[in-house]
Scaffold this active site. Structure first.
Site, PDB file in Angstrom:
ATOM      1  CE1 TYR A 195      58.632  69.313  16.542  1.00 54.36           C
ATOM      2  CE2 TYR A 195      56.321  69.302  17.865  1.00 54.36           C
ATOM      3  CZ  TYR A 195      57.551  70.026  16.306  1.00 54.36           C
ATOM      4  OH  TYR A 195      57.219  71.301  16.138  1.00 54.36           O
ATOM      5  NE  ARG A 218      61.823  71.228  16.283  1.00 57.42           N
ATOM      6  CZ  ARG A 218      61.639  71.595  17.543  1.00 57.42           C
ATOM      7  NH1 ARG A 218      60.810  72.742  17.458  1.00 57.42           N
ATOM      8  NH2 ARG A 218      61.090  71.547  18.477  1.00 57.42           N
ATOM      9  CD  GLU A 232      59.660  77.813  17.647  1.00 57.49           C
ATOM     10  OE1 GLU A 232      59.283  77.350  18.431  1.00 57.49           O
ATOM     11  OE2 GLU A 232      60.823  77.853  17.301  1.00 57.49           O
ATOM     12  CB  ILE A 236      55.535  65.862  22.621  1.00 53.74           C
ATOM     13  CG1 ILE A 236      53.658  66.117  23.836  1.00 53.74           C
ATOM     14  CG2 ILE A 236      55.454  67.264  22.106  1.00 53.74           C
ATOM     15  CD1 ILE A 236      54.698  66.837  24.813  1.00 53.74           C
ATOM     16  CG  HIS A 237      52.568  60.348  24.764  1.00 55.18           C
ATOM     17  ND1 HIS A 237      51.847  59.500  24.532  1.00 55.18           N
ATOM     18  CD2 HIS A 237      53.359  60.170  25.754  1.00 55.18           C
ATOM     19  CE1 HIS A 237      52.632  58.378  25.404  1.00 55.18           C
ATOM     20  NE2 HIS A 237      53.602  58.447  26.068  1.00 55.18           N
ATOM     21  CG  ASP A 282      26.864  83.088  -0.886  1.00 46.33           C
ATOM     22  OD1 ASP A 282      27.515  82.237  -0.374  1.00 46.33           O
ATOM     23  OD2 ASP A 282      26.828  83.945  -0.676  1.00 46.33           O
TER      24      ASP A 282
HETATM   25  O1  1VU Z   1      57.175  51.441  26.584  1.00 53.16           O
HETATM   26  P1  1VU Z   1      58.202  52.460  25.693  1.00 53.16           P
HETATM   27  O2  1VU Z   1      59.448  52.649  27.129  1.00 53.16           O
HETATM   28  O3  1VU Z   1      58.708  51.310  24.374  1.00 53.16           O
HETATM   29  O4  1VU Z   1      57.351  53.481  24.756  1.00 53.16           O
HETATM   30  C1  1VU Z   1      56.936  54.726  26.233  1.00 53.16           C
HETATM   31  C2  1VU Z   1      58.109  56.050  24.916  1.00 53.16           C
HETATM   32  O5  1VU Z   1      59.314  55.443  24.799  1.00 53.16           O
HETATM   33  C3  1VU Z   1      57.178  55.675  23.420  1.00 53.16           C
HETATM   34  N1  1VU Z   1      57.043  57.075  23.385  1.00 53.16           N
HETATM   35  C4  1VU Z   1      57.229  57.738  22.319  1.00 53.16           C
HETATM   36  N2  1VU Z   1      57.927  57.581  21.381  1.00 53.16           N
HETATM   37  C5  1VU Z   1      58.323  58.438  20.209  1.00 53.16           C
HETATM   38  N3  1VU Z   1      58.130  59.120  20.125  1.00 53.16           N
HETATM   39  C6  1VU Z   1      57.978  59.702  21.412  1.00 53.16           C
HETATM   40  N4  1VU Z   1      57.805  61.332  21.134  1.00 53.16           N
HETATM   41  C7  1VU Z   1      57.217  59.376  22.332  1.00 53.16           C
HETATM   42  N5  1VU Z   1      57.238  60.027  23.484  1.00 53.16           N
HETATM   43  C8  1VU Z   1      56.840  58.890  24.225  1.00 53.16           C
HETATM   44  O6  1VU Z   1      55.748  55.795  24.326  1.00 53.16           O
HETATM   45  C9  1VU Z   1      56.221  54.397  25.494  1.00 53.16           C
HETATM   46  C10 1VU Z   1      54.493  55.075  26.605  1.00 53.16           C
HETATM   47  O7  1VU Z   1      55.397  56.185  26.162  1.00 53.16           O
HETATM   48  P2  1VU Z   1      55.306  57.242  28.185  1.00 53.16           P
HETATM   49  O8  1VU Z   1      54.165  57.520  28.231  1.00 53.16           O
HETATM   50  O9  1VU Z   1      56.111  56.038  29.501  1.00 53.16           O
HETATM   51  O10 1VU Z   1      56.010  58.574  27.979  1.00 53.16           O
HETATM   52  P3  1VU Z   1      57.559  58.538  28.702  1.00 53.16           P
HETATM   53  O11 1VU Z   1      57.575  59.214  29.483  1.00 53.16           O
HETATM   54  O12 1VU Z   1      58.397  57.973  28.121  1.00 53.16           O
HETATM   55  O13 1VU Z   1      57.643  59.889  27.486  1.00 53.16           O
HETATM   56  C11 1VU Z   1      56.979  61.239  28.458  1.00 53.16           C
HETATM   57  C12 1VU Z   1      57.629  62.574  27.304  1.00 53.16           C
HETATM   58  C13 1VU Z   1      57.286  63.175  27.638  1.00 53.16           C
HETATM   59  C14 1VU Z   1      59.009  63.026  27.448  1.00 53.16           C
HETATM   60  C15 1VU Z   1      57.989  61.862  26.027  1.00 53.16           C
HETATM   61  O14 1VU Z   1      57.019  61.615  25.255  1.00 53.16           O
HETATM   62  C16 1VU Z   1      58.551  62.943  24.871  1.00 53.16           C
HETATM   63  O15 1VU Z   1      60.086  63.159  24.723  1.00 53.16           O
HETATM   64  N6  1VU Z   1      58.106  63.911  24.089  1.00 53.16           N
HETATM   65  C17 1VU Z   1      59.084  64.497  23.331  1.00 53.16           C
HETATM   66  C18 1VU Z   1      58.859  65.971  23.551  1.00 53.16           C
HETATM   67  C19 1VU Z   1      59.507  66.537  22.277  1.00 53.16           C
HETATM   68  O16 1VU Z   1      60.522  66.124  21.652  1.00 53.16           O
HETATM   69  N7  1VU Z   1      59.566  68.051  23.114  1.00 53.16           N
HETATM   70  C20 1VU Z   1      59.810  68.925  21.981  1.00 53.16           C
HETATM   71  C21 1VU Z   1      59.376  69.526  20.925  1.00 53.16           C
HETATM   72  S1  1VU Z   1      57.880  69.650  21.676  1.00 53.16           S
HETATM   73  C22 1VU Z   1      58.532  71.888  20.963  1.00 53.16           C
HETATM   74  O17 1VU Z   1      59.878  71.751  20.775  1.00 53.16           O
HETATM   75  C23 1VU Z   1      57.500  72.820  20.184  1.00 53.16           C
HETATM   76  C24 1VU Z   1      57.106  73.310  19.272  1.00 53.16           C
END
Ligand code: 1VU
Length: 321
Positions: A27, A85, A149, A251-252, A299
């Site tokens: 995501y 989505r 869900e 998510i990551h 089998d």
């Molecule tokens: O270092 P940079 O800033 O260049 O890049 C960061 C960050 O931007 C990037 N990154 C991602 N890129 C694309 N897609 C992602 N999902 C994503 N997550 C991170 O990677 C570099 C390192 O990131 P980080 O370790 O510093 O992490 P952040 O603090 O930036 O972000 C952490 C969260 C969890 C907030 C982030 O990963 C995120 O927003 N994930 C998606 C959350 C989401 O979409 N939730 C809803 C779907 S889950 C669901 O609905 C369940 C059914």
């Protein structure tokens, strides 16, 4: 080899499943331009530009517009399946999401519909796509992935899959390919408390796999929200693969390689499957049904499992882990 070694990722020959691996489903919040841009450097089976839960309520407009622009501008050669989505049909937001996405210069490969609880949600999608495209449907139908869900959604899942397949056959707009288990909303709906072991979700996970596979659809397992704990992600991914899931939501970016590996057959399992099928064919020629292979009784059910492994290996052979 023991029977224990036979557990692992497997895939039945499935309608609509053969061509689109979705081991990891990543995501990316649609309102976050920086994360969307990151996609061009990521290798992943499926990336989901999200209008729904990853986007704050007051950023929905921004998300749909950013997704429309990004679809047209980003070159994503290492993303296998590009999905959007939209919000749930009952949210009052879905129509605006769909309208904006359908204006994109490049349409997504896959549409994802969350919180499906009724066959009418799929009929809604078919109607909206029909109204948009009129007599000129897209040259290839969208791939469709739906989410279960809630308790009601789970109870009705078989009927929903059946209607999804009927609409896939009778309209030119989409082909239903998979079912995602939205575990956190499901927990909230039934009043369960999430635990690291996820025992509270065992019944629902097994039911999702069973129904999805009955309709020859992909089954995508729960999100591991503790995204920094990669050991427990690996454990949960291998467990999901053993249960019959075809992939897992992530998510990551750091979660992608672990999940894609867990849902790919290992070289040892491929060697086992190839050798077993060779042994099976030799025994068939000599008129023997059940036989012994590496100290286990073999089998037909085991032969089918071995074929699943080779099919999964074939589908993912050019895809990196
Ligand atoms: O270092 P940079 O800033 O260049 O890049 C960061 C960050 O931007 C990037 N990154 C991602 N890129 C694309 N897609 C992602 N999902 C994503 N997550 C991170 O990677 C570099 C390192 O990131 P980080 O370790 O510093 O992490 P952040 O603090 O930036 O972000 C952490 C969260 C969890 C907030 C982030 O990963 C995120 O927003 N994930 C998606 C959350 C989401 O979409 N939730 C809803 C779907 S889950 C669901 O609905 C369940 C059914």
């Amino acid at each position: 080899q023991t029977r224990g070694l036979m557990a692992g990722p497997s895939m039945r020959p499935q309608e609509g499943q053969g061509v689109t691996p979705r081991r990891a489903v990543l995501y990316v919040p649609g309102s976050d331009e920086r994360k969307l841009a990151k996609l061009s450097g990521l290798t992943v089976d499926c990336a989901v530009m999200d209008c729904e839960d990853g986007v704050a309520a007051n950023r929905k407009d921004v998300a749909r517009e950013t997704i429309r622009k990004t679809l047209g501008s980003l070159h994503l050669p290492t993303v296998g399946d590009l999905a959007v989505r939209i919000n749930a049909v009952d949210s009052g937001l879905a129509e605006d999401d769909l309208k904006e996405v359908l204006q994109a210069e490049r349409l997504p490969d896959t549409l994802m519909i969350p919180k499906v609880e009724s066959v009418s949600h799929l009929q809604w999608l078919a109607d909206k796509l029909s109204a948009h495209f009129g007599p000129n449907p897209p040259s290839s139908p969208f791939k469709l992935v739906i989410f279960v869900e809630s308790a009601l959604g789970l109870l009705r899942l078989a009927n929903i899959c059946e209607e999804g397949q009927r609409l896939s056959r009778t309209t030119p707009f989409f082909t239903l390919e998979g079912v995602v288990f939205g575990s956190d909303d499901f927990c909230a709906d039934i009043g369960a408390t999430r635990t690291p072991e996820a025992t509270e979700l065992l019944y629902a996970r097994q039911k999702v796999v069973t129904i999805a596979k009955a309709y020859r659809l992909q089954a995508i397992d729960l999100v591991h929200i503790d995204y920094k704990d990669l050991d427990s992600l690996e454990k949960q991914s291998l467990e999901g693969a053993r249960m019959g899931f075809t992939g897992k939501q992530v998510i990551h970016p750091n979660q992608i390689p672990i999940v894609q590996k867990a849902f790919s057959p290992s070289p040892e399992r491929m060697e086992w499957a190839k050798a077993l099928i060779e042994a099976f064919e030799e025994h068939q020629h000599s008129g023997k049904g059940a036989f012994t292979f590496r100290d286990s009784m073999i089998d037909m059910p085991l032969v089918l499992q071995a074929r699943n492994i080779l099919k999964m290996a074939d589908v993912t052979k050019d895809k990196p882990q």
